[in-house]
Design an enzyme around this catalytic site. Structure first.
Site, PDB file in Angstrom:
ATOM      1  N   TYR A   1      36.333  40.729  43.215  1.00 35.37           N
ATOM      2  CA  TYR A   1      35.774  41.819  42.361  1.00 35.37           C
ATOM      3  C   TYR A   1      34.524  42.203  43.085  1.00 35.37           C
ATOM      4  O   TYR A   1      33.633  42.984  42.392  1.00 35.37           O
ATOM      5  CB  TYR A   1      35.537  41.271  40.909  1.00 35.37           C
ATOM      6  CG  TYR A   1      36.846  40.965  40.105  1.00 35.37           C
ATOM      7  CD1 TYR A   1      37.639  42.291  39.638  1.00 35.37           C
ATOM      8  CD2 TYR A   1      37.218  39.661  39.916  1.00 35.37           C
ATOM      9  CE1 TYR A   1      38.771  41.808  38.970  1.00 35.37           C
ATOM     10  CE2 TYR A   1      38.372  39.557  39.289  1.00 35.37           C
ATOM     11  CZ  TYR A   1      39.286  40.693  38.635  1.00 35.37           C
ATOM     12  OH  TYR A   1      40.293  40.358  37.964  1.00 35.37           O
TER      13      TYR A   1
ATOM     14  N   PHE B   1      41.502  29.442  41.830  1.00 36.08           N
ATOM     15  CA  PHE B   1      42.637  29.891  41.336  1.00 36.08           C
ATOM     16  C   PHE B   1      43.526  28.582  41.295  1.00 36.08           C
ATOM     17  O   PHE B   1      43.909  28.359  42.710  1.00 36.08           O
ATOM     18  CB  PHE B   1      43.382  30.966  41.297  1.00 36.08           C
ATOM     19  CG  PHE B   1      42.521  32.552  40.673  1.00 36.08           C
ATOM     20  CD1 PHE B   1      43.124  32.467  39.248  1.00 36.08           C
ATOM     21  CD2 PHE B   1      42.109  33.123  41.351  1.00 36.08           C
ATOM     22  CE1 PHE B   1      42.497  33.794  38.730  1.00 36.08           C
ATOM     23  CE2 PHE B   1      41.350  34.210  40.986  1.00 36.08           C
ATOM     24  CZ  PHE B   1      41.417  34.416  39.449  1.00 36.08           C
TER      25      PHE B   1
ATOM     26  N   ILE C   1      44.118  41.738  42.334  1.00 32.05           N
ATOM     27  CA  ILE C   1      43.133  41.663  43.411  1.00 32.05           C
ATOM     28  C   ILE C   1      43.726  41.524  44.716  1.00 32.05           C
ATOM     29  O   ILE C   1      45.011  40.604  44.781  1.00 32.05           O
ATOM     30  CB  ILE C   1      42.051  40.609  43.024  1.00 32.05           C
ATOM     31  CG1 ILE C   1      42.493  39.470  42.662  1.00 32.05           C
ATOM     32  CG2 ILE C   1      40.934  41.125  41.908  1.00 32.05           C
ATOM     33  CD1 ILE C   1      41.661  38.471  42.728  1.00 32.05           C
TER      34      ILE C   1
ATOM     35  N   TYR D   1      48.585  30.106  35.491  1.00 32.98           N
ATOM     36  CA  TYR D   1      47.249  29.942  36.409  1.00 32.98           C
ATOM     37  C   TYR D   1      45.988  29.700  35.672  1.00 32.98           C
ATOM     38  O   TYR D   1      45.988  29.822  34.443  1.00 32.98           O
ATOM     39  CB  TYR D   1      46.789  31.276  37.228  1.00 32.98           C
ATOM     40  CG  TYR D   1      46.566  32.625  36.179  1.00 32.98           C
ATOM     41  CD1 TYR D   1      45.271  32.493  35.792  1.00 32.98           C
ATOM     42  CD2 TYR D   1      47.729  33.169  35.526  1.00 32.98           C
ATOM     43  CE1 TYR D   1      44.883  33.793  34.786  1.00 32.98           C
ATOM     44  CE2 TYR D   1      47.279  34.114  34.576  1.00 32.98           C
ATOM     45  CZ  TYR D   1      45.875  34.458  34.354  1.00 32.98           C
ATOM     46  OH  TYR D   1      45.579  35.331  33.364  1.00 32.98           O
TER      47      TYR D   1
ATOM     48  N   PHE E   1      37.222  31.103  33.416  1.00 34.06           N
ATOM     49  CA  PHE E   1      36.879  32.454  33.086  1.00 34.06           C
ATOM     50  C   PHE E   1      38.176  33.201  32.467  1.00 34.06           C
ATOM     51  O   PHE E   1      38.449  34.219  31.880  1.00 34.06           O
ATOM     52  CB  PHE E   1      36.258  33.424  34.190  1.00 34.06           C
ATOM     53  CG  PHE E   1      37.126  33.590  35.356  1.00 34.06           C
ATOM     54  CD1 PHE E   1      38.048  34.391  35.812  1.00 34.06           C
ATOM     55  CD2 PHE E   1      36.885  32.779  36.638  1.00 34.06           C
ATOM     56  CE1 PHE E   1      38.782  34.545  36.790  1.00 34.06           C
ATOM     57  CE2 PHE E   1      37.406  32.744  37.651  1.00 34.06           C
ATOM     58  CZ  PHE E   1      38.352  33.766  37.732  1.00 34.06           C
ATOM     59  N   ASP E   2      39.465  32.376  33.127  1.00 34.08           N
ATOM     60  CA  ASP E   2      40.712  32.990  32.599  1.00 34.08           C
ATOM     61  C   ASP E   2      41.816  31.840  32.638  1.00 34.08           C
ATOM     62  O   ASP E   2      41.673  31.306  33.779  1.00 34.08           O
ATOM     63  CB  ASP E   2      41.084  34.284  33.317  1.00 34.08           C
ATOM     64  CG  ASP E   2      42.392  35.156  32.786  1.00 34.08           C
ATOM     65  OD1 ASP E   2      42.563  34.707  31.499  1.00 34.08           O
ATOM     66  OD2 ASP E   2      42.831  36.070  33.154  1.00 34.08           O
TER      67      ASP E   2
END
Length: 245
Positions: A221, A237, A195, A167, A177-178
């Protein structure tokens, strides 16, 4: 006669040199104060301590938007008083003052976080309203949006399954961010441990699929955010479902 000669002399002098030059004094050059040279280890250590404290001062000033710009002179006096064993506050006074200050800073931080979350949610709501009209984008009853990039032909996971995925997660401004792809290793986790936008979205996929998800803050979040993720953020994502355990 003497007075007349003085007047005449002054008149001739002014005419020859110009009145402005006589009346106006030349500005003095600025006084340059040379910093004390670092000549030994104690000098360097002392200066390093000063830098460290100043960085804390600046952080407090920045985080309070200038409301708390600490008084350097008072700070210096506090150091001197302690070294002379003559502090003006007792330990109890110090603790009470700093505790009160910490609570005020915490309150300011929460207010800033809430305002930022409101701005992010407004931007996210506008984005989702427009994105929902885009070709290929579908919206579920919860508000989750997704787009099929590649459809697989395997089975779909259940909410209690573990999945292995690749991902990339980004914010609406495009910043990542990831990313498991950047790490070069797929991620494995339980769908009931992530989540809710992921829990719902991955159950729509089949092994071998690649989907793009647009997850509202309420399914991610929330207003608090997470590391590197501001509160109220819509998350994007791109997810490839590799396997199910």
């Amino acid at each position: 006669m003497r007075n007349i000669l003085c007047i005449l002399f002054t008149t001739l002098l002014l005419a020859a040199c110009g009145t402005k030059k006589i009346i106006e004094a030349k500005p003095l050059p600025p006084v340059v104060v040379q910093p004390k040279p670092m000549i030994n280890e104690i000098d360097s250590i002392s200066y390093a301590f000063g830098l460290n404290v100043a960085q804390t001062f600046k952080q407090i000033q920045d985080e309070s938007d200038g409301k708390y710009s600490l008084d350097v002179d008072r700070f210096t006096q506090g150091i001197k008083d302690v070294l002379k064993d003559s502090p003006k506050f007792s330990e109890a006074d110090q603790e009470a003052i700093l505790k009160s200050f910490g609570q005020k800073m915490q309150s300011l931080a929460m207010e800033k976080q809430q305002l930022e979350a409101i701005k992010m949610k407004e931007a996210g709501t506008q984005f989702l309203a427009e994105n929902g009209k885009a070709e290929g984008v579908k919206t579920t009853a919860s508000g989750l949006q997704y787009k099929v990039i590649k459809e697989g032909d395997g089975i779909s996971p259940k909410a209690t399954d573990k999945v292995t995925v690749h991902y990339v997660g980004t914010l609406l401004d495009g910043s990542t961010f990831d990313s498991s792809r950047e790490r070069g290793t797929p991620a494995t986790f339980g769908l009931n441990q992530v989540i809710s936008g992921w829990t719902e979205g991955l159950q729509l996929m089949k092994i071998g699929s690649t989907y793009e998800f647009f997850i509202p803050a309420d399914l991610a979040y929330g207003d608090k955010g997470n590391q590197g993720i501001p509160g109220g953020s819509v998350l994007k994502f791109e997810v490839e479902l590799i396997g199910i355990e």
